[in-house]
Motif scaffolding. Structure first.
Motif, PDB file in Angstrom:
ATOM      1  N   SER A 135       0.850  -1.187   0.000  1.00 28.58           N
ATOM      2  CA  SER A 135       0.000   0.000   0.000  1.00 28.58           C
ATOM      3  C   SER A 135       0.883   1.233   0.000  1.00 28.58           C
ATOM      4  O   SER A 135       2.045   1.195   0.433  1.00 28.58           O
ATOM      5  N   LEU A 136       0.314   2.338  -0.490  1.00 31.26           N
ATOM      6  CA  LEU A 136       1.024   3.617  -0.520  1.00 31.26           C
ATOM      7  C   LEU A 136      -0.006   4.727  -0.349  1.00 31.26           C
ATOM      8  O   LEU A 136      -0.971   4.806  -1.109  1.00 31.26           O
ATOM      9  N   GLU A 137       0.208   5.568   0.664  1.00 26.17           N
ATOM     10  CA  GLU A 137      -0.665   6.703   0.915  1.00 26.17           C
ATOM     11  C   GLU A 137       0.180   7.953   1.028  1.00 26.17           C
ATOM     12  O   GLU A 137       1.307   7.920   1.531  1.00 26.17           O
ATOM     13  N   ARG A 138      -0.375   9.072   0.548  1.00 21.92           N
ATOM     14  CA  ARG A 138       0.315  10.351   0.686  1.00 21.92           C
ATOM     15  C   ARG A 138      -0.633  11.349   1.337  1.00 21.92           C
ATOM     16  O   ARG A 138      -1.792  11.474   0.926  1.00 21.92           O
ATOM     17  N   THR A 139      -0.133  12.058   2.343  1.00 21.26           N
ATOM     18  CA  THR A 139      -0.896  13.104   3.013  1.00 21.26           C
ATOM     19  C   THR A 139      -0.024  14.347   3.110  1.00 21.26           C
ATOM     20  O   THR A 139       1.212  14.283   2.973  1.00 21.26           O
ATOM     21  N   THR A 178     -10.572  -7.898   1.312  1.00 22.34           N
ATOM     22  CA  THR A 178      -9.263  -7.255   1.387  1.00 22.34           C
ATOM     23  C   THR A 178      -9.307  -6.107   2.380  1.00 22.34           C
ATOM     24  O   THR A 178     -10.322  -5.421   2.528  1.00 22.34           O
ATOM     25  N   ARG A 179      -8.180  -5.915   3.081  1.00 24.54           N
ATOM     26  CA  ARG A 179      -8.042  -4.785   3.988  1.00 24.54           C
ATOM     27  C   ARG A 179      -7.709  -3.538   3.178  1.00 24.54           C
ATOM     28  O   ARG A 179      -6.865  -3.571   2.278  1.00 24.54           O
ATOM     29  N   THR A 180      -8.338  -2.424   3.488  1.00 26.16           N
ATOM     30  CA  THR A 180      -8.049  -1.165   2.817  1.00 26.16           C
ATOM     31  C   THR A 180      -7.062  -0.361   3.649  1.00 26.16           C
ATOM     32  O   THR A 180      -6.844  -0.631   4.836  1.00 26.16           O
ATOM     33  N   GLU A 195     -19.882  -1.335  10.442  1.00 30.21           N
ATOM     34  CA  GLU A 195     -19.593  -0.025   9.853  1.00 30.21           C
ATOM     35  C   GLU A 195     -18.203   0.017   9.232  1.00 30.21           C
ATOM     36  O   GLU A 195     -17.897   0.924   8.449  1.00 30.21           O
ATOM     37  N   LEU A 196     -17.359  -0.962   9.565  1.00 27.49           N
ATOM     38  CA  LEU A 196     -16.022  -1.027   8.956  1.00 27.49           C
ATOM     39  C   LEU A 196     -16.024  -1.773   7.628  1.00 27.49           C
ATOM     40  O   LEU A 196     -14.974  -1.908   6.995  1.00 27.49           O
ATOM     41  N   LEU A 197     -17.195  -2.250   7.189  1.00 27.24           N
ATOM     42  CA  LEU A 197     -17.290  -2.981   5.924  1.00 27.24           C
ATOM     43  C   LEU A 197     -17.488  -2.026   4.761  1.00 27.24           C
ATOM     44  O   LEU A 197     -18.232  -1.049   4.863  1.00 27.24           O
TER      45      LEU A 197
END
Length: 908
Positions: free
Chosen positions: A571-575, A642-644, A675-677
């Protein structure tokens, strides 16, 4: 908005916005006339013609021009800016050394949309100035892997030549120009007269129009997003970055309501109907719309006591780094700044070698006695220069340096002003090609490198080592050697955990670079001299088509052997860097939200991280799998969990039976922490595309057992003859035998997929903190599928032994017990890979789909399938499940401390 701002001719002509329809048609004539005039000197104009008038998507335009799609996106903006300036002040717009654009023909009669479209397309196709290239020369631009863009003169000819466009379209196996009708209606469009509908049944015509309209919306790129409540727009927001969010709240929503999302071109992108308000209805409604080029739009409607809250999120990665391709050889003669806005005119024009030839032409024009001679000499110099540059670019090969430079440029632009959070899976590639999981690397780093923190975890998600840098300097922590396993010591000695999956870091390795173009991108290889890097032998960096790193493999010299270690991006996230506090980059800061490790009571090591929120998702993961298991939907149905990256669980795929889909959705919504689905389940008939993470358990092969003889026929016939089978019964007997073998193979493959999916729980979570109910459910599912799999494999082996009795494929007597969740995942990986190979071999042997030219004999193919039979792996998993069941019985009787599901009971 200007007519030129619309995404296509169809959107512009059928817009219901106010205005004179006759003036709108004349504006379209002016746009077409200007684009034809401008395309000889500007590639942007050619891109605009392809997209706006010919109906090519941005991706198709990028393929034709040999450019990344982000460059096309940027150039279309430039073209629309010029056209808008032309429409506003056409008399002031001119090209250096040339006259203003010729006046466009005007009409005082309102035409139907198809007639106007035919008029403009005929004008474009009649604007050719050159002869066509031979077919081989034209397709040479697309048969090679070089990335040089198509030259401006050739591109100008292609957009006005139906023959050249058809050749290129045929090469890419897509519809030709004649099939690209730019209208999705027969003249409908406000006050524009209509014409008769085309021939054919109304149902077929309506279906084609619907399909064309869906494609237009799927490829539409909004510049402004608007939220509408009951048909009235209540909020708007310009699209300015890669991730755009717009929110609106309605205090008194009332009844009979629906929420819509529109673009500035009145294109509806999302719709959520609200039937009942809470408590009668759900408190949360969500709709996620996948769009072209990995874009997506998500509409979330929630009810929170203060009213109705609507939030729309639009993601377009091209906006994050399209400036990286803002320049390519575009305008041969730039527009004069007379009619260009100050913000654009302030940018100095780019100098090129072609500007020099233009100046020479103007000097010769002044010196020559007649205009005819001046123009002749100018054109001769221009075409000579264009031919020289064309040949020069064709002869310049694409090299590894150019590819790496472009990847570094993309990476630099994307990381500017942001903090990236990256997860990397560490695997060892063994000599026989199998993958062995070694751990996980978590990296958080500012784009300028001023702050970073890097962690290495083992397969049980326990911290092994860490390094971080902040204002106080550089710090590190390494678990004491006696507390590390041999695999961990070997990985630490290689120093690979300090490497980054980055084009910039790959360049810093040095060495001799080379590259190979692949179907999905590029592979860069560097071989390193032993004097400079005694441990590192070589490195391979895998890039996608947009030059973004996906994977990196290192060959490392160890003390006793040479290792091949692979880093794969999970995974790759940018903030924004300003939103990330300094505490995130300090492992010893107790206020860090990134789970900075706490020192153990002895003070000598870091304790295992216990993320309760992660445990909730893991428990929800198992609970969702258990619901599918009880409904019989965990095999044979293409459903993936899959986990996000935002800590949720996505359930995606399709379900063939509508009633089963309703049962699955209902049960999943009733789960704790539902609610996490993120539910993305479709009925198979309505699933337009396959989800990239969709479970492959639904990939059931359709076998054809017909008149064509399968490869196994000689061996099967010999076996049946030995059983004194009559000739008239030979055909049905062989068909029955083949169907039984293929059915056993398919069922075994589905159980292998189910076990692999259960093993995925260990890929991203530490399961030691799960509750007892989750552990029991997981054990029950593993036990059921492993038992079924072993029975199917034994039955399959017995059936195949009948036709090949001399081959012995009994499972190995050497016991390799599974001790933890990481080992379970490794065995499940090997099991699935082997079962896929068995299924492939048997499908080729027992069906009519096999290739008759296969050089291998049926007996050797059968032996290969028998050798690949994963009897040992299936037995190990079944024994592991038995131990877990026995351990749970002991725990229930003695009420001792619960043992984590990721750990097998101790061997006696």
């Amino acid at each position: 908005m200007s007519v030129a701002d619309f995404d296509s001719f169809d959107f512009a002509i059928t817009s219901m916005r106010s205005g004179d329809p006759l003036e709108r048609q004349n504006d379209l004539r002016r746009i077409c006339n200007f684009s034809i005039w401008r395309k000889e000197r500007s590639k942007s104009a050619s891109y605009f013609i392809l997209h706006f008038f010919h109906g090519y998507s941005r991706q198709e335009t990028a393929e034709l021009a040999r450019l990344p799609i982000s460059a096309i996106y940027n150039k279309l903006k430039s073209a629309r800016l010029e056209i808008r300036s032309h429409l506003e002040e056409s008399g002031k717009l001119r090209i250096v050394s040339r006259e203003t654009p010729p006046a466009a023909p005007r009409s005082w009669a309102l035409l139907s949309a198809p007639d106007l479209f035919k008029e403009l397309r005929d004008a474009i196709l009649g604007a050719r100035l050159r002869a066509c290239l031979p077919e081989q020369e034209l397709l040479a631009y697309y048969n090679t892997r070089q990335s040089d863009p198509v030259p401006c003169p050739l591109l100008s000819h292609i957009v006005s030549c139906e023959r050249c466009l058809d050749l290129i379209d045929h090469h890419f196996q897509r519809p030709g120009l004649a099939d690209r009708e730019a209208l999705d209606s027969t003249g409908f469009g406000g006050d524009i007269p209509s014409v008769s509908a085309p021939t054919g049944t109304p149902e077929i015509h309506a279906f084609e129009l619907l399909k064309r309209r869906w494609k237009q919306v799927y490829e539409h790129r909004p510049n402004t997003l608007s939220i509408a409540h009951n048909g009235k727009i209540i909020a708007s927001h310009d699209v300015v970055s890669s991730r755009n969010t717009l929110s609106a709240r309605i205090v008194d929503p009332g009844r009979d309501q629906f929420i819509e999302v529109f673009s500035e071109q009145d294109v509806r992108l999302a719709l959520v109907s609200i039937d009942d308000m809470p408590p009668d209805g759900p408190a949360r409604l969500e709709q996620r719309i996948p769009l072209s080029d990995s874009r997506w739009l998500e509409l979330l409607v929630t009810f929170d006591g203060l009213g109705l809250h609507s939030q729309v999120t639009y993601y377009d990665e091209a906006l994050a780094w399209d400036s990286a391709f803002a320049t390519d050889e575009d305008d041969v003669e730039p527009l004069s700044a007379v009619a260009i806005p100050e913000a654009v005119a302030a940018v100095p024009p780019r100098k090129s070698r072609l500007d020099v030839f233009g100046q020479i032409g103007r000097v010769l024009q002044a010196l020559t006695p007649t205009p005819v001679l001046a123009w002749a000499l100018t054109l001769l110099l221009f075409f000579g220069a264009a031919s020289y540059l064309l040949l020069h670019r064709q002869s310049r090969p694409l090299d590894a340096t150019a590819i790496l430079d472009r990847s570094i440029k993309v990476e630099t632009v994307a990381s500017r002003g942001t903090t990236e959070h990256q997860l990397l899976r560490v695997e060892e590639i063994t000599a026989n090609g199998e993958k062995k999981q070694r751990g996980t690397i978590e990296l958080r780093k500012d784009g300028d490198g001023s702050r970073y923190i890097r962690r290495l975890y083992d397969t049980r998600h326990h911290l092994v080592a860490a390094q971080w840098h902040n204002k106080s300097g550089t710090h590190s922590h390494v678990e004491e050697r006696q507390n590390r396993s041999n695999d961990q010591n070997e990985l630490m000695a290689s120093d690979i955990w300090r490497q980054e999956l980055s084009a910039v870091e790959f360049r810093r390795l040095g060495g001799e670079e080379s590259f190979v173009a692949t179907e999905n991108g590029y592979e860069l290889t560097t071989v390193l001299p032993a004097k400079e890097r005694p441990r590192l032998v070589s490195a391979i960096l895998v890039l996608d088509k947009n030059f973004r790193p996906l994977q990196q493999t290192f060959e490392v010299r160890g003390n006793k052997r040479t290792l091949r270690l692979r880093l794969t991006q999970v995974s790759l996230e940018r903030t924004a860097s300003t939103s990330v506090p300094d505490s995130e980059f300090d492992l010893t800061d107790p206020t860090s939200r990134s789970q900075a490790s706490l020192l153990s009571p002895s003070g000598s090591q870091f304790a295992a991280m216990r993320d309760r929120s992660g445990a909730k998702v893991a428990e929800l993961h198992i609970a969702a799998l258990y619901q599918l298991y009880e409904l019989g939907a965990d095999v044979g149905q293409p459903i993936e969990l899959t986990r996000t990256s935002d800590g949720r669980l996505r359930v995606s795929g399709s379900v063939e039976v509508p009633t089963l889909r309703q049962q699955v959705v209902r049960r999943l919504k009733e789960l704790e922490n539902s609610e996490l689905l993120d539910l993305q389940l479709n009925e198979s008939a309505n699933a337009s595309t396959r989800h990239p993470n969709q479970a492959q358990s639904g990939d059931t092969l359709v076998y054809e057992i017909g008149e064509t003889k399968p490869l196994i026929e000689p061996l099967l016939r010999a076996y049946l003859l030995s059983r004194n089978t009559a000739e008239e019964k030979m055909g049905p007997a062989m068909e029955q035998y083949s169907r039984h073998v293929l059915l056993l193979s398919q069922h075994a493959l589905q159980d292998a997929y189910a076990l692999h999916r259960l093993g995925d729980v260990f890929a991203t979570s530490d399961m030691s903190s799960l509750d007892l109910a989750s552990r029991r459910r997981w054990t029950e599912m593993v036990g059921r599928h492993s038992t079924d799999l072993n029975g199917e494999l034994r039955g399959l082996a017995d059936q195949l032994a009948l036709i090949h009795p001399e081959f012995n494929n009994s499972p190995s007597s050497q016991e390799s017990p599974i001790e933890d969740g990481g080992q379970f995942l490794q065995v499940a990986d090997s099991l699935l890979a082997r079962m896929q190979e068995v299924n492939r071999v048997l499908g080729g042997l027992f069906t009519s789909n096999a290739t008759a030219t296969n050089p291998a004999t049926p007996r050797s193919l059968l032996e290969g399938g028998l050798k690949a039979m994963p009897l040992r792996q299936a037995g190990e998993i079944e024994r592991f499940a038995s131990k877990l069941r026995a351990s749970e019985k002991v725990q229930s009787k003695t009420s001792t401390e619960e043992q984590g599901i990721g750990q097998a009971p101790e061997r006696q």
